[in-house]
Design an enzyme around this catalytic site. Structure first.
Site, PDB file in Angstrom:
ATOM      1  N   LYS A  55       0.699  -1.247  -0.083  1.00 40.70           N
ATOM      2  CA  LYS A  55       0.217   0.031   0.074  1.00 40.70           C
ATOM      3  C   LYS A  55       0.897   1.118  -0.082  1.00 40.70           C
ATOM      4  CE  LYS A  55      -3.762  -2.352   2.150  1.00 40.70           C
ATOM      5  NZ  LYS A  55      -4.369  -2.770   3.389  1.00 40.70           N
ATOM      6  N   GLN A  99      -5.085  -1.390   9.545  1.00 39.39           N
ATOM      7  CA  GLN A  99      -4.791  -2.858   8.999  1.00 39.39           C
ATOM      8  C   GLN A  99      -5.672  -3.960  10.305  1.00 39.39           C
ATOM      9  OE1 GLN A  99      -3.454  -3.348   5.744  1.00 39.39           O
ATOM     10  NE2 GLN A  99      -4.390  -5.543   6.211  1.00 39.39           N
ATOM     11  N   ASP A 122     -11.399   3.296   3.949  1.00 37.82           N
ATOM     12  CA  ASP A 122     -11.595   1.815   3.766  1.00 37.82           C
ATOM     13  C   ASP A 122     -13.171   1.483   3.896  1.00 37.82           C
ATOM     14  OD1 ASP A 122      -9.930  -0.348   3.434  1.00 37.82           O
ATOM     15  OD2 ASP A 122      -9.601  -0.321   5.792  1.00 37.82           O
TER      16      ASP A 122
END
Ligand code: NAD
Length: 289
Positions: A55, A99, A122
Site C-alpha cells: 500500500k 490494518q 476503507d
C-alpha cells in the site's frame, strides 16, 4: 460451450492507478494539497506487513504522501484510539486505514468507528456503511468497489436487472458488495454458511461473487451457463510437493467453457483493492476545501 473471458484485474488496476496519479497532479495544482494516506499496523502479522508495504509503495508511486505507523502487538485499545485521533486532526492526512485484523484485546468496531468518517477510505465506519446502504454518496470498501468496477466494465448496461448471488456476508466484502449490486438494479441474494443448497441457488445467478475463504469451493457445474464470476477469495494452499500456491474460492478450471467471464486468482480482485484505496484517498483529498 461458452468462451470464458479472463477479467484482467492487474491491467485494470494499472489503468486505475494511472488515472489516480493524474488526479493527484490536478489536486496539487488546483488546491495545493498532496493527498496523504496513513496506514496503521498493530503487531507483526506477516501477511499484514506485506499488504502495508504494498500500500505504501503504490501510494508513493501515485504521487501521494504515505504515512506508515507501526505499533507493537502490546498496544492497548486506548493507545490506538489516541493514535487514530491524532491522525483525524492531522491536515496532511486525508485517508486513514487501520490494518485488520487487530490483536484480540482490541475491539475492531471501536477503533473503526473512531476514525473520522471523512477520512475513512476503507469505508468500514458505520456512517459510511449506512450511507452506502441508503444509496448516499460514501466511501465504499475497496474490495467490493473494485469488484463492481470490473462488473460494470464487463457487462455495461446489461448489469441492470441481472440476478446476482453474493456468497459471504462479511461487513468488509459481502454486505457492501450486495448494496453496490442493488444500486446497479440487480436482483441480489446473499448466501452464507447456513444457506441451503448453494449449487441450486447459483443455477439462477447471472453474476456470482464469491467471498468465502474456502479454497476452490465453487464448482463450474454449479453455475448457470454464461455466468460472470468474481472470485474474491485469497487462500494459500500447500501442494503435494510441499510448495504453496494462492487460489480463490472458485475452482477456476472447472468454470472454463461455462462462465462467460471470470476473475483469476491471483491477478483479479486483489490488485484492484489497493488501486481503489488510492482512488478513495484521492477522493477524500479532493473533497477538502
Ligand atoms: P469472512 O470470514 O469475514 O466471511 C466469510 C463468509 O463466508 C461468511 O459470511 C460465511 O457465512 C460465508 N461462508 C462460510 N462458509 C460458507 C459456505 N460453505 N457456503 C457459503 N458461505 C459460506 O471473510 P471475508 O473477510 O469476507 O473474506 C472472504 C475471502 O475473501 C477470504 O478468502 C479473504 O482472504 C478474501 N478477501 C480478499 C480481498 C482481496 O483484496 N482480494 C479482500 C478481502 C477479503
Amino acid at each position: 460451450m461458452t468462451d470464458t473471458m479472463i477479467i484482467d484485474g492487474k491491467a485494470f488496476a494499472e489503468r486505475l492507478r494511472a488515472e489516480v496519479a493524474r488526479k493527484v497532479v490536478k489536486i496539487k495544482a488546483e488546491k495545493n494539497i498532496t493527498p496523504g494516506l496513513a496506514v496503521v499496523l498493530v503487531g507483526s502479522d506477516p501477511a499484514s506487513e506485506v499488504y502495508v508495504r504494498n500500500k505504501a509503495k503504490q501510494t508513493k508511486e501515485a504521487g501521494m504522501n504515505s504515512f506508515e505507523c507501526t505499533l507493537s502487538e502490546s498496544t492497548t485499545e486506548a493507545e490506538l484510539l489516541i493514535k487514530v485521533q491524532e491522525l483525524n486532526r492531522d491536515p496532511l492526512v486525508h485517508g486513514i486505514l487501520v490494518q485488520l485484523p487487530l490483536p484480540k484485546h482490541i475491539n475492531e468496531d471501536t477503533i473503526i468507528n473512531a476514525i473520522d468518517p471523512n477520512k475513512d477510505v476503507d469505508g468500514f465506519h458505520v456512517i459510511n456503511a449506512g450511507r452506502l446502504a441508503t444509496g448516499q454518496d460514501s466511501f465504499v470498501p475497496c474490495t467490493p468497489l473494485g469488484c463492481i468496477m470490473m462488473l460494470k466494465d464487463t457487462l455495461g448496461t446489461r448489469l441492470s436487472g441481472m440476478n446476482a448471488v453474493v456468497i459471504g456476508r462479511s461487513n468488509i466484502v459481502g454486505k457492501p458488495m450486495a448494496a453496490l449490486l442493488l444500486k446497479e438494479s440487480c436482483t441480489v441474494t446473499i448466501a452464507h454458511s447456513r444457506t441451503k443448497d448453494l449449487p441450486a441457488l447459483l443455477k439462477t445467478a447471472d453474476i456470482v461473487v464469491a467471498a468465502v475463504g474456502k479454497p476452490n469451493m465453487v464448482k463450474g457445474e454449479w453455475l448457470k451457463q454464461g455466468a460472470v464470476v468474481i472470485d474474491v477469495g485469497i487462500n494459500r494452499i500447500t501442494l503435494p510437493d510441499g510448495k504453496t500456491k494462492l487460489v480463490g474460492d472458485v475452482d477456476t478450471a472447472s468454470c472454463m467453457g461455462i462462465a462467460s467471464a471470470i476473475t483469476p486468482v491471483p491477478g483479479g480482485v486483489g490488485p484492484m483493492t489497493i488501486a481503489c484505496l488510492l482512488e478513495n484517498t484521492c477522493k477524500s483529498a479532493g473533497l477538502q476545501t
